[in-house]
Design a protein around this motif. Sequence first.
Motif, mmCIF file in Angstrom:
data_model
loop_
_atom_site.group_PDB
_atom_site.id
_atom_site.type_symbol
_atom_site.label_atom_id
_atom_site.label_comp_id
_atom_site.label_asym_id
_atom_site.label_seq_id
_atom_site.Cartn_x
_atom_site.Cartn_y
_atom_site.Cartn_z
ATOM 1 N N ASN A 96 42.694 36.044 14.689
ATOM 2 C CA ASN A 96 43.051 37.151 13.812
ATOM 3 C C ASN A 96 44.568 37.097 13.815
ATOM 4 O O ASN A 96 45.215 37.557 14.757
ATOM 5 C CB ASN A 96 42.556 38.488 14.352
ATOM 6 C CG ASN A 96 41.136 38.761 13.937
ATOM 7 O OD1 ASN A 96 40.651 38.198 12.952
ATOM 8 N ND2 ASN A 96 40.472 39.615 14.683
ATOM 9 N N CYS A 136 44.617 34.228 19.600
ATOM 10 C CA CYS A 136 43.631 34.894 18.754
ATOM 11 C C CYS A 136 43.866 34.459 17.319
ATOM 12 O O CYS A 136 44.995 34.405 16.854
ATOM 13 C CB CYS A 136 43.756 36.400 18.878
ATOM 14 S SG CYS A 136 42.592 37.241 17.800
ATOM 15 N N HIS A 162 46.958 39.610 15.071
ATOM 16 C CA HIS A 162 47.035 39.792 16.525
ATOM 17 C C HIS A 162 47.995 38.772 17.139
ATOM 18 O O HIS A 162 48.795 39.102 18.013
ATOM 19 C CB HIS A 162 45.655 39.657 17.166
ATOM 20 C CG HIS A 162 44.681 40.725 16.748
ATOM 21 N ND1 HIS A 162 43.352 40.700 17.083
ATOM 22 C CD2 HIS A 162 44.869 41.852 16.015
ATOM 23 C CE1 HIS A 162 42.756 41.774 16.574
ATOM 24 N NE2 HIS A 162 43.654 42.479 15.920
ATOM 25 N N ASP A 171 37.820 42.705 17.611
ATOM 26 C CA ASP A 171 37.253 41.395 17.935
ATOM 27 C C ASP A 171 38.381 40.372 17.997
ATOM 28 O O ASP A 171 39.406 40.503 17.328
ATOM 29 C CB ASP A 171 36.206 40.973 16.906
ATOM 30 C CG ASP A 171 36.814 40.642 15.566
ATOM 31 O OD1 ASP A 171 37.739 41.363 15.153
ATOM 32 O OD2 ASP A 171 36.391 39.664 14.940
ATOM 33 N N HIS A 172 38.199 39.376 18.831
ATOM 34 C CA HIS A 172 39.221 38.359 19.015
ATOM 35 C C HIS A 172 38.605 36.967 18.972
ATOM 36 O O HIS A 172 37.984 36.540 19.939
ATOM 37 C CB HIS A 172 39.951 38.555 20.346
ATOM 38 C CG HIS A 172 40.596 39.902 20.460
ATOM 39 N ND1 HIS A 172 41.631 40.293 19.630
ATOM 40 C CD2 HIS A 172 40.348 40.944 21.266
ATOM 41 C CE1 HIS A 172 42.006 41.530 19.947
ATOM 42 N NE2 HIS A 172 41.237 41.955 20.925
ATOM 43 N N MET A 208 49.544 38.127 20.644
ATOM 44 C CA MET A 208 48.338 37.697 21.356
ATOM 45 C C MET A 208 48.269 36.170 21.366
ATOM 46 O O MET A 208 47.377 35.555 20.767
ATOM 47 C CB MET A 208 47.098 38.281 20.695
ATOM 48 C CG MET A 208 45.882 38.223 21.606
ATOM 49 S SD MET A 208 44.466 38.998 20.874
ATOM 50 C CE MET A 208 43.609 39.548 22.355
HETATM 51 CU CU CU Z 1 42.617 39.274 18.206
#
Ligand code: CU
Length: 623
Positions: free
Chosen positions: A591, A589, A594, A537-538, A599
Amino acid sequence: MWEIATNFTEVLGALLALLWGLAARWPGRVLVWSGLLAVVVQVVLVGLTWPTGWDYVSNRVVLALPLMLAPAALVVVVSLPRLEPRWPVHAAAVGALLDFYVVFVDRPAPPYTVNVIVLWAILLGATGLLWWRQGRIRALPVLAVVVVVLGGAVFYLQRASVLPDRLDMASMTNLDWGGGPVGTGHEHAMRNVTDLTGPSGRPDAAFTLVAQEKRITLSSGATVDAWTFNGQVPGPELRVRQGDLVQVTLVNHLKSEGVTVHWHGLDVPDAEDGVAGVTQDAVRPGGTYVYRFRATQAGSFWYHTHQDSYLAVDRGLFGPLTVLPPEATGLDLPVMAHEWTTPQGVRTAFGTSDTQRRVAVAPGTPVRLRLINTSDNTVWGAADKDPRTFVLTGTPFTVAAIDGTDLVGPTPLRDVRLPMGVGGRYDLTFTMPGHPVRLTDLADPGGGLLLGEGPAPAVRSDLPDFDPAGYGAGVRSPFKAFDRRFKLILDDGPAFYDGSLSFPSTINNLLFPDTPTLMVREGDAVETTFVNRGHNDHPMHLHGHHALVLSRNGEPVRSWWTDSLEILPGQTYTVAFHADNPGVWMDHCHNLKHAFQGMVMHLAYEGVHSPFQVGHKTINRPE
Ligand code: CU
Ligand code: C2O
C-alpha cells in the motif's frame, strides 16, 4: 470480534480519564461507580481480545492495564465510601490517561522495559504530588504545565521526524540479527551492490521502455494526464520465455521526474532491482539505464518505477511482465486492475478499460488470466483494510498460480470472491466454455472483462472468499531449522513523519529510517513473523526473494510461495525464505501510501554495501 474489542480498548482510557476528572471535581457516587465500571469494562475487553494471541494484548496487559488498575484499586481502598481523600481519584485520572496514551497514541512494541520505567515514573510522580497536596491542586497551574510540556514534546517530535538531507543506505543503525550470529554490520563490506549485476552476453529478448508524459483516454472517455512507458498505460507487456536473458533499456523523457524500473516478483540480482537510493540512483530526465537479468522463474510479474512510487505508479509508470513456460498455449492475458484519477472522478479499470470490454475467444481455448492488482488501496480514501475483490463468473476455474509461482494441486473453484492485496498476482485458468465468462472488480460491478459471445452473466457479490491457506495440496516445506527468526509488529497510530502529522503505519512502532534492517548471511534459512495489530491491511513485499507461507494465526496452512503477502488486521503470518540472493533489498508495505509514510525496512546481507543515498538533498525518493 478482535477488531471491535481492540478498537474500544483504544479509546476507553480517554473516556475514563474524563470520568475520573469529573468525579474528582464533583464527587458523587454515580461518577465514581461509573469510573469503576469502565475499568471493569476495559479488563473485559482486553480479555475478549486475549484469544487472538499474546502479541495483540501484551501492550495492554504489561503496560496499559496496570496503570489503570492500580490507582482504581487505591480509590476503592482509600476513598470509598465517602470519596475522601480525593487524590486517589485524581491519580486514577492520570492512570487512565496513560492507558489511553499507551494503547492509542504511542502503541509500543516489545520489549517494554523503557516504557514501563517511564510510564510508572510519571504515574508514581503524579500520585506522590497529589498525595502531598491532598488532591487540592489548582487547575490553572497544572494546565499551564501540561500545555508547556505537551507543546514542547510535540514541537520536538515534529522536528525530529524530518528526514535527513542525505542518508547513506550503508549507515542504518537499527540492525536486527534475528537471534543468529552477529556480524560486522555494513562496515567491512566485501561486496558492493553495484557489482551484483545480471549476466553478460547477447540478450534473448531486448526491450526499450521510454518514460514519457501522455494524456490517456480511458474507454469511458475519461482522461488521465499519465506518466507512461512508451506512451501507453499500462506499459507494454514484456513477454519472454523462461530462461531468456532479458535486457531492458530505460530512457527517461519525463520533464522533471526521475524514474527506475523494479521487476516486482522477479528475484533478479540486486543491482538490477531498480530501487532508487538502494540499488541505483534514479534516472534523471534525459538519462538512460540498462537492466539485465535471466528470467528463470516462469509466471506473472509486473514492472514499475521505484522512484516516487506512491505518486508515479498511480499515474501509470507500470506494466506487465510475463515469463512463459515452454508449454504455454491458448489465450494468455495479463489483466492489470488499477484505479485512475481523472477529472471525471476515480475510475476502476482493467488496464484502460473502465467500461466493460469484450474479447472474442473460441470455445475450447485454454485461457490463463494473469490478474495483477496494481492499485494502491489507500489513495482514494477507500477503507484501507479492504482488499480489492474480484469475481470470475460463468465457468469453474482454478487459481493456478499466486505471485508468479504455480500452486501444488489446485482444484476447480466456482462462486468465490477473490480478494487480493496490492502487488499480488493470481493466475486464473479455465477452458473457454460455449458461453461468456466475466471477470469483474466488485468496486465496479458494471465493468470488467467479458470473454466470448453472448449476454454477460450476472455478477454476485454474496460469495465466500477464496483463501489460499486452505487451497490445493500445499508446498511441502523444505525448511528444517532456522538460522534467524524475525518478528515484526505492524500497527498504526498518530505520529509525525517527515515533519507532518498523520496516521502512519509502523513496523515495531518505528518508521523508516529507524525501522529494523534484517541482517542475514548468504545461505541462512530465515523465518519471519508478521503480526498485524493495527487497523489497516498491509501487503508486505520483500524484494529479491520468495517466501513460503508456513502458518496463519498459529495454524499451519497449505503452504504457498509469495512475494506480496496480504496481512489483514488481527492476522499473524509466519513465512520462511532462503537467503540465497545477496544484496540490500527493500521489504515494505505495497500500500504505497504506507511505504511513503515510512512503512519500509530492508533485508541486508552481511558484507554487502549499498553506496546509494536517500534524503531531501539527493535525487532518490524510492517511496
Ligand atoms: Cu501497509
Ligand atoms: Cu512493487 Cu518495492 O515494489
